[in-house]
Each structure stands twice: as structure tokens, then as C-alpha cells.
Design an enzyme around this catalytic site. Structure first.
Site, mmCIF file in Angstrom:
data_model
loop_
_atom_site.group_PDB
_atom_site.id
_atom_site.type_symbol
_atom_site.label_atom_id
_atom_site.label_comp_id
_atom_site.label_asym_id
_atom_site.label_seq_id
_atom_site.Cartn_x
_atom_site.Cartn_y
_atom_site.Cartn_z
ATOM 1 N N GLU A 1 39.773 26.022 76.216
ATOM 2 C CA GLU A 1 39.641 27.476 76.239
ATOM 3 C C GLU A 1 40.073 28.066 77.581
ATOM 4 O O GLU A 1 40.669 29.150 77.635
ATOM 5 C CB GLU A 1 38.198 27.880 75.923
ATOM 6 C CG GLU A 1 37.715 27.458 74.541
ATOM 7 C CD GLU A 1 38.557 28.034 73.404
ATOM 8 O OE1 GLU A 1 39.193 29.093 73.605
ATOM 9 O OE2 GLU A 1 38.586 27.420 72.323
ATOM 10 N N ASP B 1 37.045 38.980 86.607
ATOM 11 C CA ASP B 1 38.064 39.091 85.570
ATOM 12 C C ASP B 1 37.696 38.357 84.294
ATOM 13 O O ASP B 1 38.029 38.794 83.201
ATOM 14 C CB ASP B 1 39.400 38.523 86.075
ATOM 15 C CG ASP B 1 39.942 39.318 87.245
ATOM 16 O OD1 ASP B 1 39.911 40.552 87.162
ATOM 17 O OD2 ASP B 1 40.377 38.706 88.229
ATOM 18 N N HIS C 1 36.122 30.709 71.409
ATOM 19 C CA HIS C 1 37.353 31.485 71.450
ATOM 20 C C HIS C 1 37.506 32.113 72.830
ATOM 21 O O HIS C 1 36.541 32.259 73.582
ATOM 22 C CB HIS C 1 37.420 32.545 70.340
ATOM 23 C CG HIS C 1 36.185 33.375 70.195
ATOM 24 N ND1 HIS C 1 35.480 33.464 69.012
ATOM 25 C CD2 HIS C 1 35.515 34.163 71.077
ATOM 26 C CE1 HIS C 1 34.447 34.277 69.164
ATOM 27 N NE2 HIS C 1 34.448 34.717 70.406
ATOM 28 N N HIS D 1 48.662 27.360 72.000
ATOM 29 C CA HIS D 1 48.457 26.047 71.410
ATOM 30 C C HIS D 1 49.736 25.220 71.547
ATOM 31 O O HIS D 1 50.845 25.746 71.445
ATOM 32 C CB HIS D 1 48.076 26.159 69.933
ATOM 33 C CG HIS D 1 46.656 26.564 69.729
ATOM 34 N ND1 HIS D 1 46.257 27.446 68.748
ATOM 35 C CD2 HIS D 1 45.521 26.205 70.382
ATOM 36 C CE1 HIS D 1 44.948 27.611 68.804
ATOM 37 N NE2 HIS D 1 44.474 26.874 69.787
ATOM 38 N N ASP E 1 30.914 31.639 63.218
ATOM 39 C CA ASP E 1 30.646 31.267 61.830
ATOM 40 C C ASP E 1 29.536 30.243 61.667
ATOM 41 O O ASP E 1 29.364 29.666 60.602
ATOM 42 C CB ASP E 1 31.928 30.725 61.188
ATOM 43 C CG ASP E 1 32.498 29.537 61.958
ATOM 44 O OD1 ASP E 1 31.883 29.125 62.966
ATOM 45 O OD2 ASP E 1 33.554 29.018 61.556
ATOM 46 N N HIS F 1 27.810 38.294 68.982
ATOM 47 C CA HIS F 1 27.407 37.811 70.295
ATOM 48 C C HIS F 1 28.120 38.560 71.416
ATOM 49 O O HIS F 1 29.277 38.940 71.293
ATOM 50 C CB HIS F 1 27.731 36.318 70.418
ATOM 51 C CG HIS F 1 29.194 36.036 70.239
ATOM 52 N ND1 HIS F 1 29.792 35.986 69.006
ATOM 53 C CD2 HIS F 1 30.189 35.830 71.146
ATOM 54 C CE1 HIS F 1 31.088 35.744 69.148
ATOM 55 N NE2 HIS F 1 31.358 35.649 70.438
ATOM 56 N N MET G 1 45.709 21.178 74.570
ATOM 57 C CA MET G 1 45.916 22.499 73.983
ATOM 58 C C MET G 1 46.283 22.440 72.504
ATOM 59 O O MET G 1 46.625 23.468 71.921
ATOM 60 C CB MET G 1 46.996 23.258 74.762
ATOM 61 C CG MET G 1 46.639 23.558 76.206
ATOM 62 S SD MET G 1 45.023 24.362 76.397
ATOM 63 C CE MET G 1 45.272 25.880 75.474
ATOM 64 N N HIS H 1 43.681 28.667 77.561
ATOM 65 C CA HIS H 1 44.063 29.944 76.949
ATOM 66 C C HIS H 1 43.871 31.096 77.936
ATOM 67 O O HIS H 1 44.703 32.007 78.019
ATOM 68 C CB HIS H 1 43.230 30.205 75.697
ATOM 69 C CG HIS H 1 43.615 29.359 74.522
ATOM 70 N ND1 HIS H 1 44.922 29.122 74.168
ATOM 71 C CD2 HIS H 1 42.848 28.705 73.601
ATOM 72 C CE1 HIS H 1 44.961 28.360 73.085
ATOM 73 N NE2 HIS H 1 43.714 28.087 72.727
#
Length: 227
Positions: free
Chosen positions: A119, A60, A86, A128, A78, A70, A136, A122
Site C-alpha cells: 500500500e 500529507d 486500500h 499494480h 467488506d 471507516h 506490487m 501505491h
């Protein structure tokens, strides 16, 4: 590097790895990512097991490092600074390999452990949390000598998945005196929780602060009395 996470039940996931970052040794990366998952499993009924055999289509969640465009992602990194990683709910986690990721407690660079714990939060469904002390919170804070998933994070993850199940077989406090490199005698106070061959350590820092505060106050009063 790709770590793959496969759900095998409501409370069990499997982690698989394939490929690695250029920042740390393979051993360090495996240990750090495993520790990041363990920190969430310690405050929830979720269990994570490393899985090095399952194909990609059977998992999953995939974790990987990349730069710029990527891993087939439509969100470009960046370079150094700003975005470190992320992630998506029950989806992938991508780390920007242009960043200077380091192991915990190295005193420099960006803690891969802290970023991974954030991460993974998330991935598990946490947004957040705009409160100081939460793992977080959206802004990365410089490395600390140690950090933990605090009460806000625990409350949030347990709201989604429930609390921990089962009782600890043993719980005890270890209070001891230690001498620092400067010759000062300090008090250490830790609580250990044990169950099924695992143990959890809690450092009671508030107790230490209160101890020293009271100790200093009493010493000051004694001096005033003598005067």
C-alpha cells in the site's frame, strides 16, 4: 490507528501515529510500519522519520485501521476476506481491521508488513505490477519466510524518485557453515552493506542453490565412478 506522513523536502517524510489496531500490540505495529517504510527507503533516495507531534493538517499521508464505514472514507470495507487495505497516491492508507493481521514470519494470518509495503508503494505512486515476485502484484500471496522488494519494484520506484545516493562505507560477505536441527551441515552466504550507522543484509539464495546443485552433482558422479 493513524500514521501520518509529512513531506519536509523532496526526499524526506515524517511519520506520525495516533490510534492503533486491535490485531497487534502497539510496539509490534510501530515496528512493522516503520520497517515497511524502511524497505522503500533502502531502494530509493526517500527518507522517512517518525513524527508524533505534528497536527493532522500538516501531514500529507495518514495510515489507519477501520472496519466497514471507516475514518470518513467513502469506500467501505467488506469485512473478512477480499480487500485487506486500500490507498491513494500521496494520500491515505486504510487497513481493514476485520482481517487477521499478524507480524512477519508467524506462519498464519495476513502479514501486515507485506500489505503495508504494497500500500505504501501505491502512496508513492506505483501501480499494480502483474509479474510474479513483485510486491506490487494485485493478489496477496500467503506468508513467506522472508520477502524483499525485487528488481521490478526497485526499477519502478527509482524511475519516479531516482536511485540511492552516496556510497557504502563497508561491504563484505559472510560465508559460514551451520548445522540444522536434523544434523545436516549447510552453507549460509550473506552480504552486508554498511553506511552511517545503518546496515543492509542480502541473503544470497541463488548462490546457495547453485552450491547444493553442484555439490549433489559432483557427489553423484563420484558414486558412479566408484561403481
Amino acid at each position: 490507528m493513524l500514521y501520518q506522513l509529512r513531506h519536509t523536502g523532496p526526499e524526506t517524510c515524517h511519520i506520525q501515529e495516533k490510534g492503533y489496531s486491535s490485531q497487534l500490540t502497539i510496539q509490534d505495529q510501530r515496528h512493522i510500519i516503520s520497517l515497511a517504510f524502511r524497505m522503500w527507503s533502502e531502494v530509493s533516495p526517500l527518507e522517512f522519520v517518525e513524527d508524533t507531534f505534528s497536527p493532522l493538517e500538516d501531514v500529507d499521508i495518514k495510515l489507519g485501521f477501520g472496519t466497514g464505514r471507516h475514518l470518513g472514507c467513502n469506500q467501505k470495507f467488506d469485512g473478512t476476506g477480499r480487500e485487506f487495505a486500500h490507498a491513494w497516491f500521496l494520500g491515505d492508507v486504510h487497513f481493514d481491521d476485520d482481517e487477521h493481521f499478524t507480524a512477519p514470519n508467524t506462519g498464519s494470518g495476513i502479514s501486515l508488513l507485506k500489505v503495508a509495503v504494497h500500500e505504501i508503494g501505491h502512496v508513492l505512486g506505483l501501480p499494480h505490477i502483474y509479474r510474479t515476485g513483485s510486491i506490487m502484484q494485485p493478489s496477496y500471496l500467503p506468508q513467506e519466510s522472508g520477502f524483499e522488494i525485487n528488481w521490478m519494484d526497485r526499477k519502478a520506484i527509482q524511475h519516479l524518485y531516482g536511485g540511492c545516493k552516496g556510497q557504502f562505507s563497508t561491504v563484505f560477505d559472510w560465508i559460514r557453515k551451520e548445522r540444522t536441527q536434523y544434523g545436516e551441515v549447510v552453507i549460509r552466504f550473506n552480504t552486508y552493506f554498511m553506511r552511517d550507522g545503518w546496515y543492509w543484509l542480502y541473503e544470497n539464495r541463488v548462490f546457495l542453490y547453485l552450491y547444493y546443485f553442484l555439490h549433489c552433482r559432483i557427489t553423484s558422479e563420484d558414486i558412479n565412478t566408484i561403481k
